[in-house]
Motif scaffolding. Sequence first.
Motif, PDB file in Angstrom:
ATOM      1  N   UNK A 175       0.712  -1.214  -0.117  1.00 26.41           N
ATOM      2  CA  UNK A 175      -0.004   0.044  -0.022  1.00 26.41           C
ATOM      3  C   UNK A 175       0.897   1.215   0.122  1.00 26.41           C
ATOM      4  N   UNK A 176       0.356   2.504  -0.338  1.00 26.05           N
ATOM      5  CA  UNK A 176       1.068   3.784  -0.357  1.00 26.05           C
ATOM      6  C   UNK A 176       1.340   4.018   1.170  1.00 26.05           C
ATOM      7  N   UNK A 226     -11.576  -2.445   8.776  1.00 26.57           N
ATOM      8  CA  UNK A 226     -10.764  -2.600   9.852  1.00 26.57           C
ATOM      9  C   UNK A 226     -10.205  -1.358  10.827  1.00 26.57           C
ATOM     10  N   UNK A 227     -10.022  -1.708  12.026  1.00 26.03           N
ATOM     11  CA  UNK A 227      -9.318  -0.709  12.918  1.00 26.03           C
ATOM     12  C   UNK A 227      -8.107  -1.030  13.201  1.00 26.03           C
ATOM     13  N   UNK A 228      -6.941  -0.078  13.652  1.00 25.74           N
ATOM     14  CA  UNK A 228      -5.672  -0.658  13.838  1.00 25.74           C
ATOM     15  C   UNK A 228      -5.662  -0.591  15.350  1.00 25.74           C
ATOM     16  N   UNK A 261      -8.357   8.184  -0.282  1.00 26.60           N
ATOM     17  CA  UNK A 261      -8.245   6.639  -0.453  1.00 26.60           C
ATOM     18  C   UNK A 261      -7.688   6.159  -1.661  1.00 26.60           C
ATOM     19  N   UNK A 262      -6.530   5.561  -1.989  1.00 30.82           N
ATOM     20  CA  UNK A 262      -6.075   5.421  -3.238  1.00 30.82           C
ATOM     21  C   UNK A 262      -6.631   4.517  -4.202  1.00 30.82           C
ATOM     22  N   UNK A 263      -7.713   3.618  -3.437  1.00 32.75           N
ATOM     23  CA  UNK A 263      -8.694   2.782  -4.279  1.00 32.75           C
ATOM     24  C   UNK A 263      -9.875   3.379  -4.869  1.00 32.75           C
ATOM     25  N   UNK A 284      -6.852   3.381   4.547  1.00 34.59           N
ATOM     26  CA  UNK A 284      -5.558   2.192   4.818  1.00 34.59           C
ATOM     27  C   UNK A 284      -4.627   2.860   5.729  1.00 34.59           C
ATOM     28  N   UNK A 285      -3.445   1.856   5.912  1.00 33.92           N
ATOM     29  CA  UNK A 285      -2.450   2.282   7.016  1.00 33.92           C
ATOM     30  C   UNK A 285      -1.731   3.510   6.400  1.00 33.92           C
TER      31      UNK A 285
END
Length: 656
Positions: A175-176, A226-228, A261-263, A284-285
């Motif tokens: 991922x980025x 998801x959560x981190x 979001x890159x997606x 994302x991360x």
Amino acid sequence: MRQSSGVRGPAGASADDTAGGAQADGGVPAARKSGRRRRAKKSDATGGTSAGAGGSRREDKTRGNAATGVDATDSNGDDAQAASGEQAATADTEGAEGAKGAKPSEGEVTAKAGRRAPRRGSHAKKAKPGNRSAKRKRAARIARWTALSLAVIVLGTAAAGYFYYEHLNGNLKKGDLNLGDKRLDRSAANAAGQRPLNILILGSDSRNSKENVELGGAREDAGRKPLADVQMLVHVSADRSNMSVISVPRDTRVTIPKCTDPEDGTVYKETDRQIINTSLMNGGPGCTVAAWEELTGIPVDHFMMIDFAGVVSMADAVGGVPVCVDANVYDKDSGLRLTKGSHKVKGEQALQWLRTRHGFEDGSDIGRTHAQHIYMNAMVRQLKSGTKLSDPGQLTDLAEAATKALTVDKDLGSVKKLYDLGNDIKRVPSGRITMATMPWVSDPQDPDAHVIPKPGDADKLFSLVRNDIALDGKDKKSDKGGPKPTVPAAPKGDIALTVFNGTGTAVQPPATRRASDIAEFLVKAGFTRTTSDSTPRAQADTTITYPKTAERPDAEAVAKALGLPESALRMSPTVDRVTLVIGGDWRTGTKYPKTEEPEESGSSQEPTGGATGNGKKDDKGGKGEKDGDNKAPKSSDPLNGNDTSACMNVNPLNRF
């Protein structure tokens, strides 16, 4: 008598014919060409005996060695048993040219084979010197084919290794690195040109697979992002002498910057009302990386994220991880159930240990971070001991588990780069690894559920990492600026100096005209060769960097004119002149603001104690520790990597 193998050579010759041809070629072709056809015939027949039934010629052994790579004589002295079918086939092809018209019948060769072996050996001794050329040509042909065979084997093995390497690369998800609009500049290099490494480790609670749903429960969450829930920053010092690990509790309310979001291109607006674990949902991360840079001022070089199933497979791959509890514990939410004492957790039990919060200390997320530190320290000790790395099968299991478990940034997205990173980390002695939790106080907006960074102590912890100072306080007393020269500074008007504006952060725009304002001030102060550079920079702390030891006095003169502390000085070969970067800590004025001692926090809640579970308050009454004390504040509950006695304090409500 040895039976024919049934392998056919040219013109229908049997394997025994082939052997005979080989001996004829090696023994008497010169005689045959001079018209001694009768003797050549004899030699051809007896040649089959020599190769097929155990002739004792030294040359035969030599040829056997060249063709097969092993000694042609076995323990019984029988040359023939060491000859391979491939050797025989090669010999038949070469001997056929010399046999022209002198080929006996298959029956004749077979009948004479047992009787004439000794006689064939005596013929070999009479071979003329001219035969050496033929032998050399034959040996050269064998060598070429042997080399080709070896090349095929080597290339085949290399291809297998390459395909497995590519297979492992394919396991990695990528991922980025940073989804925010800005990112901090990389950490400055030290005097030797080395840079520190900052890697953000994330544990995701994703239920995006059947296995993760089974392990994580909460089936109703299977469709949500998801959560981190686990967040640790691993800082490896520039000289690789020490490592610092900072955990931020997942319930910490922070500013999460705008992320894209890159997606699908979704833009998530900046917010200061969410806790840090929700940042993973904003694309994302890479958004969690942006939030960490904003919170700590520490530039993040890489991230690595692991999910439930990954934790289980990694724990199994290393053979389990030793942990300890000071009482019987049962947490019905995570499923963890352990009796008092030490245990080696693996598989699902390892995941339960990492997810448990109600079972430890006061039942908050703070206790969970301490349990994670014990686990991570133990896992590092396991890997550094090398016990799991000595068995190729176990090493393969570990490689498979690690690559399947991980999502990494694109710059780290290969096994080679992960391997190099692992080697960097492996160089750090366990005794120089320090685990710490961000000092915290209750969040005034939601004191029962959330926390915020503790003023003073949290700032100090982040500053130590930004400045590449070990949390264990064992760094050498000399500052990071390198040795001090004895020569005086150059005249102010001779000092070449460049000023950059680095006040922009993930959420704050750069303060306007900072570089030009400071440059103008320095010119008026006599530093007439000062210029400003508009190239964007972003860093938390103001620094003055110089390229050589001899130029330190020049940098000190600039620092004195601006009121900068000596700790702001850096020596690095990455600059070609004295370079001043105005950081986010100095957004106004021409004199650097003095650091004041932090005030006592008004919060009634204090850290609950670390892995030792002592539950004692900070003995400084909530104030930050002295600036000169370059080690992690006590409120961060530091844990040394060599501490094998650390044992989690079990929550009294979760004992059995």
